[in-house]
Design a protein around this motif. Structure first.
Motif, PDB file in Angstrom:
ATOM      1  N   GLY A  95       0.806  -1.217   0.000  1.00  0.00           N
ATOM      2  CA  GLY A  95       0.000   0.000   0.000  1.00  0.00           C
ATOM      3  C   GLY A  95       0.836   1.264   0.000  1.00  0.00           C
ATOM      4  N   ASN A  96       2.034   1.213   0.554  1.00  0.00           N
ATOM      5  CA  ASN A  96       2.945   2.363   0.568  1.00  0.00           C
ATOM      6  C   ASN A  96       4.317   1.834   0.185  1.00  0.00           C
ATOM      7  OD1 ASN A  96       4.257   4.794   0.977  1.00  0.00           O
ATOM      8  ND2 ASN A  96       4.160   4.701   3.200  1.00  0.00           N
ATOM      9  N   ALA A  97       4.493   1.531  -1.111  1.00  0.00           N
ATOM     10  CA  ALA A  97       5.654   0.784  -1.575  1.00  0.00           C
ATOM     11  C   ALA A  97       6.972   1.504  -1.312  1.00  0.00           C
ATOM     12  CB  ALA A  97       5.529   0.487  -3.077  1.00  0.00           C
ATOM     13  N   GLY A  98       6.957   2.838  -1.318  1.00  0.00           N
ATOM     14  CA  GLY A  98       8.195   3.582  -1.120  1.00  0.00           C
ATOM     15  C   GLY A  98       8.804   3.399   0.249  1.00  0.00           C
ATOM     16  N   ALA A  99       8.029   2.928   1.228  1.00  0.00           N
ATOM     17  CA  ALA A  99       8.542   2.749   2.590  1.00  0.00           C
ATOM     18  C   ALA A  99       9.151   1.361   2.802  1.00  0.00           C
ATOM     19  CB  ALA A  99       7.419   2.974   3.604  1.00  0.00           C
ATOM     20  N   ILE A 100       9.085   0.486   1.786  1.00  0.00           N
ATOM     21  CA  ILE A 100       9.444  -0.922   1.969  1.00  0.00           C
ATOM     22  C   ILE A 100      10.817  -1.220   1.365  1.00  0.00           C
ATOM     23  CG2 ILE A 100       8.829  -3.283   1.329  1.00  0.00           C
ATOM     24  CD1 ILE A 100       7.077  -2.147   3.495  1.00  0.00           C
ATOM     25  N   GLU A 101      11.641  -1.974   2.119  1.00  0.00           N
ATOM     26  CA  GLU A 101      12.861  -2.586   1.586  1.00  0.00           C
ATOM     27  C   GLU A 101      12.545  -4.057   1.343  1.00  0.00           C
ATOM     28  OE1 GLU A 101      17.465  -2.220   2.709  1.00  0.00           O
ATOM     29  OE2 GLU A 101      16.321  -3.372   4.165  1.00  0.00           O
ATOM     30  N   LEU A 102      12.797  -4.525   0.120  1.00  0.00           N
ATOM     31  CA  LEU A 102      12.318  -5.829  -0.318  1.00  0.00           C
ATOM     32  C   LEU A 102      13.490  -6.728  -0.716  1.00  0.00           C
ATOM     33  CD1 LEU A 102       9.955  -7.679  -1.138  1.00  0.00           C
ATOM     34  CD2 LEU A 102       9.883  -6.483  -3.325  1.00  0.00           C
ATOM     35  N   PHE A 103      13.557  -7.927  -0.103  1.00  0.00           N
ATOM     36  CA  PHE A 103      14.521  -8.955  -0.481  1.00  0.00           C
ATOM     37  C   PHE A 103      13.745 -10.165  -1.001  1.00  0.00           C
ATOM     38  CE2 PHE A 103      17.161  -6.423   2.227  1.00  0.00           C
ATOM     39  CZ  PHE A 103      18.451  -6.584   1.735  1.00  0.00           C
ATOM     40  N   VAL A 104      14.118 -10.666  -2.181  1.00  0.00           N
ATOM     41  CA  VAL A 104      13.465 -11.825  -2.776  1.00  0.00           C
ATOM     42  C   VAL A 104      14.539 -12.870  -3.073  1.00  0.00           C
ATOM     43  CG1 VAL A 104      12.089 -12.688  -4.687  1.00  0.00           C
ATOM     44  CG2 VAL A 104      11.640 -10.408  -3.762  1.00  0.00           C
ATOM     45  N   ASN A 105      14.369 -14.067  -2.515  1.00  0.00           N
ATOM     46  CA  ASN A 105      15.325 -15.159  -2.690  1.00  0.00           C
ATOM     47  C   ASN A 105      16.733 -14.715  -2.307  1.00  0.00           C
ATOM     48  OD1 ASN A 105      13.178 -16.692  -3.662  1.00  0.00           O
ATOM     49  ND2 ASN A 105      13.538 -16.063  -5.766  1.00  0.00           N
ATOM     50  N   GLY A 106      16.834 -13.880  -1.266  1.00  0.00           N
ATOM     51  CA  GLY A 106      18.127 -13.441  -0.771  1.00  0.00           C
ATOM     52  C   GLY A 106      18.730 -12.268  -1.505  1.00  0.00           C
ATOM     53  N   LYS A 107      18.060 -11.724  -2.507  1.00  0.00           N
ATOM     54  CA  LYS A 107      18.602 -10.605  -3.283  1.00  0.00           C
ATOM     55  C   LYS A 107      17.716  -9.382  -3.107  1.00  0.00           C
ATOM     56  CE  LYS A 107      19.914  -9.173  -7.939  1.00  0.00           C
ATOM     57  NZ  LYS A 107      20.006  -9.577  -9.355  1.00  0.00           N
ATOM     58  N   LYS A 108      18.348  -8.228  -2.855  1.00  0.00           N
ATOM     59  CA  LYS A 108      17.597  -6.991  -2.672  1.00  0.00           C
ATOM     60  C   LYS A 108      17.014  -6.534  -3.999  1.00  0.00           C
ATOM     61  CE  LYS A 108      17.921  -2.293  -0.861  1.00  0.00           C
ATOM     62  NZ  LYS A 108      18.806  -1.266  -0.260  1.00  0.00           N
ATOM     63  N   VAL A 109      15.712  -6.219  -3.998  1.00  0.00           N
ATOM     64  CA  VAL A 109      15.044  -5.692  -5.188  1.00  0.00           C
ATOM     65  C   VAL A 109      15.325  -4.202  -5.270  1.00  0.00           C
ATOM     66  CG1 VAL A 109      12.826  -5.326  -6.320  1.00  0.00           C
ATOM     67  CG2 VAL A 109      13.264  -7.455  -5.106  1.00  0.00           C
ATOM     68  N   GLU A 110      15.948  -3.770  -6.370  1.00  0.00           N
ATOM     69  CA  GLU A 110      16.406  -2.388  -6.484  1.00  0.00           C
ATOM     70  C   GLU A 110      15.389  -1.463  -7.138  1.00  0.00           C
ATOM     71  OE1 GLU A 110      18.936  -1.382  -5.076  1.00  0.00           O
ATOM     72  OE2 GLU A 110      20.073  -3.202  -4.649  1.00  0.00           O
ATOM     73  N   ASP A 111      14.147  -1.920  -7.389  1.00  0.00           N
ATOM     74  CA  ASP A 111      13.133  -1.038  -7.979  1.00  0.00           C
ATOM     75  C   ASP A 111      12.880   0.146  -7.063  1.00  0.00           C
ATOM     76  OD1 ASP A 111      13.033  -2.867  -9.916  1.00  0.00           O
ATOM     77  OD2 ASP A 111      11.024  -3.625  -9.499  1.00  0.00           O
ATOM     78  N   GLU A 112      12.813   1.345  -7.643  1.00  0.00           N
ATOM     79  CA  GLU A 112      12.594   2.559  -6.863  1.00  0.00           C
ATOM     80  C   GLU A 112      11.095   2.853  -6.786  1.00  0.00           C
ATOM     81  OE1 GLU A 112      14.905   5.686  -8.504  1.00  0.00           O
ATOM     82  OE2 GLU A 112      16.830   4.726  -8.046  1.00  0.00           O
ATOM     83  N   PHE A 113      10.439   2.372  -5.720  1.00  0.00           N
ATOM     84  CA  PHE A 113       9.029   2.628  -5.520  1.00  0.00           C
ATOM     85  C   PHE A 113       8.858   3.996  -4.855  1.00  0.00           C
ATOM     86  CE2 PHE A 113       9.159  -2.150  -4.918  1.00  0.00           C
ATOM     87  CZ  PHE A 113       8.824  -2.383  -6.240  1.00  0.00           C
ATOM     88  N   GLU A 114       7.770   4.673  -5.173  1.00  0.00           N
ATOM     89  CA  GLU A 114       7.510   5.995  -4.606  1.00  0.00           C
ATOM     90  C   GLU A 114       6.644   5.882  -3.358  1.00  0.00           C
ATOM     91  OE1 GLU A 114       5.749   8.368  -7.592  1.00  0.00           O
ATOM     92  OE2 GLU A 114       7.454   8.244  -8.981  1.00  0.00           O
ATOM     93  N   ALA A 115       6.795   6.870  -2.474  1.00  0.00           N
ATOM     94  CA  ALA A 115       5.987   6.907  -1.254  1.00  0.00           C
ATOM     95  C   ALA A 115       4.507   7.061  -1.623  1.00  0.00           C
ATOM     96  CB  ALA A 115       6.426   8.078  -0.370  1.00  0.00           C
TER      97      ALA A 115
END
Length: 281
Positions: free
Chosen positions: A245-265
Motif C-alpha cells: 500500500g505504501n511501496a516507497g517505505a518498503i525494503e524488499l529482499f526476494v530469494n536473498g537478493k535486494k530488489v532495487e526497484d525505486e518505488f515511490e511513497a
C-alpha cells in the motif's frame, strides 16, 4: 469549472436516486465514499489517479459492487485507499465491510524467519600491521642496497663513501591498503537462499505500510499494517503475490537478493515472485 460542476451535479443526482436513501436510514459504504468525494470536489478520475485504483473499480465500490475488486482482501485495501483520498476514516468502513462479508480473514503465521543479512559478506578491515612491516622491510632493503652496493661498485673508494654523510632516513610512509571491494550480493545471496522455495522478506524502513501476501494457491499469508522498523518473511514452494500500500517505505529482499526497484511513497504496487533471480510481476 463548468465540467466540474456537471460531474458534481451528476454525482448528487446518483446519490438521490440510490435506493439506499429510501430503504435504509444509514448510508452504505459506497454512498459514504461517494458523498465524501463530491464534498471534496473530486472526480472519479482524480481518485483513480491518486490511488492507482482503476476507474471501473471506483465506480463499482461507490455502487456497493465489490465484485470487480478480485476478492475481499483487495476490496478492503481499495476501501482504505479511497477513504484516505477523500478524507474519511477508513477503519469504520472496513469493519462494516468485514461484518457484511463474513468477518476479517485471520492471518496465518509467517514462514520461518530468513535473515537476508546473514548472507551479506562481512567487510574486512585493512591489515595495518602487515602494511607497516612491508614498508619497513622495503626501506631497510633500499638503504642496505645503497650502502653495500655502492662499496662493491666503487672498489677502493668505498671507504670514502662510507665515511661521508650518513644517509638520511627515508620519509616514505606506509600506504594503508585499501579495503577489499564489497562483492555484488546477487550470486552469493541467491545461492544461500533455498533453491526449491520462494522467499520474500519485507522491512518497513521509511514509514508504515499496509501489505497483503498470498501463496500460489491463493492462501492468505498476511494482511495488515507493517509499522516502521518491522519486518515480515514469507515462503512458498512456487509463487508469492504481494500488494504494497505504501511501496516507497518498503525494503524488499526476494530469494536473498535486494530488489532495487525505486518505488515511490504512497504508491500501490502489485508484485509476484517465483524461484530464482527476482523480477517484479
Amino acid at each position: 469549472m463548468e465540467e466540474d460542476q456537471n460531474f458534481l451535479e451528476d454525482d448528487r443526482n446518483s446519490l438521490e436516486d440510490s435506493p439506499f436513501s429510501i430503504e435504509d436510514d444509514r448510508p452504505s459504504i459506497g454512498q459514504i465514499l461517494q458523498q465524501a468525494r463530491v464534498d471534496a470536489r473530486l472526480s472519479v478520475d482524480d481518485i483513480s489517479n491518486s490511488t492507482r485504483v482503476r476507474v471501473p473499480i471506483v465506480h463499482g465500490i461507490e455502487q456497493d459492487d465489490f465484485s470487480r475488486c478480485g476478492g475481499d482482501v483487495y476490496a478492503r485495501g481499495h476501501i482504505r485507499m479511497i477513504a484516505r483520498a477523500v478524507g474519511v476514516d477508513p477503519e469504520p468502513l472496513v469493519e462494516r465491510f468485514d461484518a457484511d462479508h463474513g468477518g476479517r480473514p485471520a492471518p496465518t503465521p509467517a514462514a520461518p524467519l530468513f535473515e537476508a543479512e546473514r548472507i551479506r559478506p562481512e567487510r574486512r578491515s585493512p591489515n595495518w600491521t602487515a602494511a607497516m612491516v612491508a614498508a619497513i622491510v622495503t626501506v631497510v632493503g633500499f638503504v642496505g642496497f645503497t650502502v653495500f652496493g655502492g662499496e662493491e661498485d666503487t672498489g677502493g673508494k668505498g671507504k670514502q663513501a662510507a665515511e661521508g654523510p650518513k644517509p638520511q632516513k627515508s620519509g616514505v610512509k606506509p600506504t594503508p591498503s585499501k579495503p577489499a571491494p564489497k562483492p555484488e550480493p546477487s550470486d552469493s545471496a541467491i545461492a544461500a537462499a533455498p533453491l526449491d522455495k520462494v522467499t520474500v522478506r519485507l522491512s518497513a524502513i521509511e514509514d508504515k505500510s499496509w501489505i497483503s501476501a498470498k501463496a500460489h494457491d491463493g492462501k492468505l499469508l498476511f494482511d495488515g499494517l507493517l509499522n516502521k522498523g518491522d519486518s515480515k518473511t514469507f515462503q512458498d514452494d512456487e509463487q508469492i503475490d504481494l500488494i504494497l500500500g505504501n511501496a516507497g517505505a518498503i525494503e524488499l529482499f526476494v530469494n536473498g537478493k535486494k530488489v532495487e526497484d525505486e518505488f515511490e511513497a504512497g504508491q500501490v504496487e502489485r508484485l509476484s515472485y517465483t524461484q530464482g533471480d527476482p523480477e517484479a510481476g
